[in-house]
Write an enzyme that holds these catalytic residues in place. Structure first.
Site, PDB file in Angstrom:
ATOM      1  CG  ASP A  31      -2.579   0.554   0.914  1.00 25.01           C
ATOM      2  OD1 ASP A  31      -2.417   1.152  -0.092  1.00 25.01           O
ATOM      3  OD2 ASP A  31      -3.463   0.059   1.433  1.00 25.01           O
ATOM      4  CB  THR A  73     -10.168   2.799 -14.016  1.00 27.56           C
ATOM      5  OG1 THR A  73     -10.571   3.276 -12.788  1.00 27.56           O
ATOM      6  CG2 THR A  73     -10.578   1.351 -14.139  1.00 27.56           C
ATOM      7  CB  SER A  97     -12.278  -1.081 -17.516  1.00 30.11           C
ATOM      8  OG  SER A  97     -13.092  -1.688 -18.410  1.00 30.11           O
ATOM      9  CG  HIS A 131     -19.441   3.429 -10.191  1.00 34.67           C
ATOM     10  ND1 HIS A 131     -19.707   3.780 -11.735  1.00 34.67           N
ATOM     11  CD2 HIS A 131     -18.756   2.153 -10.237  1.00 34.67           C
ATOM     12  CE1 HIS A 131     -19.143   2.737 -12.385  1.00 34.67           C
ATOM     13  NE2 HIS A 131     -18.637   1.722 -11.574  1.00 34.67           N
ATOM     14  CE  LYS A 135     -15.334   4.135 -11.294  1.00 35.00           C
ATOM     15  NZ  LYS A 135     -14.276   3.376 -10.970  1.00 35.00           N
TER      16      LYS A 135
END
Length: 233
Positions: A31, A73, A97, A131, A135
């Site tokens: 991360d 993405t 995607s 979404h 996002k």
């Protein structure tokens, strides 16, 4: 199979659970705070990181002969460079995607419908994607893939977000709480409408598809897509 996770957010944790349930091991969770990465223990890497990190993650895995599955993405300005680097280094790489098995079938239906509609000028096509509010990119990568399937089989020259001219396929992007992902493609005329729609009920389908892709790519060399994984060609 020893899997490394690049990005350990909601998707990373869901991929971890599915991978463990399928008998795999998670050997690294990389991360933003990770400073050292041991590539030697990895059979495959799955990247659901940040757009700013994805390209470098892909390059590093390819350089260390680790097949990589990328679902991040928002980084696609570097996609052609990633493909060229993978071919140069004889690596293995899949970008999608959306890894949902249902969405990839939806991609095929979308392209087929666009071919059927391409000479019916009385219909105008529009797209809508919804979404969750976390996002970061809009429109979604899934919506862009759907738009590309339409552009390849229609008279539209490009896509635009929220508004555009007659030569542009308009994509409306909505952000609402707790929506994993909904994509609508609609053809409208004065007399009727035709629509196809995919609604994700949770993120589990995305995670499962990514794990299936990682199982599939082991032992292969090249640049692939979910069409290869699902034998949709």
């Amino acid at each position: 199979m020893n899997i490394a996770l690049f990005g350990y957010g909601k998707m990373g944790r869901m991929i971890e659970q599915i991978a463990l349930n399928r008998g795999h091991q998670i050997v690294a969770k990389i991360d933003v705070d990770t400073t050292e990465i041991d590539f030697s223990k990895m059979d495959v890497a799955i990247d659901f990181s940040m757009p700013s990190a994805a390209y470098e993650n892909i390059k590093q895995c390819i350089a260390h002969k680790v097949p990589i599955i990328s679902g991040t993405t928002g980084w696609l300005k570097d996609y052609d460079n990633a493909v060229a680097y993978c071919k140069e280094k004889k690596g293995a790489f899949i970008y999608a995607s959306n890894y949902s098995l249902g969405v990839n079938i939806f991609f095929e239906l979308n392209a087929y419908l666009a071919k059927m509609m391409q000479h019916l000028d009385q219909y105008k096509v529009r797209m809508e994607e919804t979404h969750h509010t976390q996002k970061l990119d809009a429109p979604s990568g899934t919506a862009i893939t759907l738009a590309e399937g339409i552009l390849a089989n229609s008279k539209y020259e490009n896509w635009s977000l929220d508004q555009g001219n007659d030569n542009e396929l308009v994509i409306t992007a909505k952000r609402e709480n707790d929506v994993p992902g909904t994509h609508l493609v609609e053809y409208n005329s004065n007399v009727d409408s035709i629509e196809i729609k995919h609604t994700a009920h949770n993120r589990e389908g995305f995670a499962l598809g990514a794990v299936i892709a990682s199982e599939w790519i082991i032992g292969k060399t090249g640049v692939f897509s979910m069409r290869d994984v699902l034998n949709l060609g």
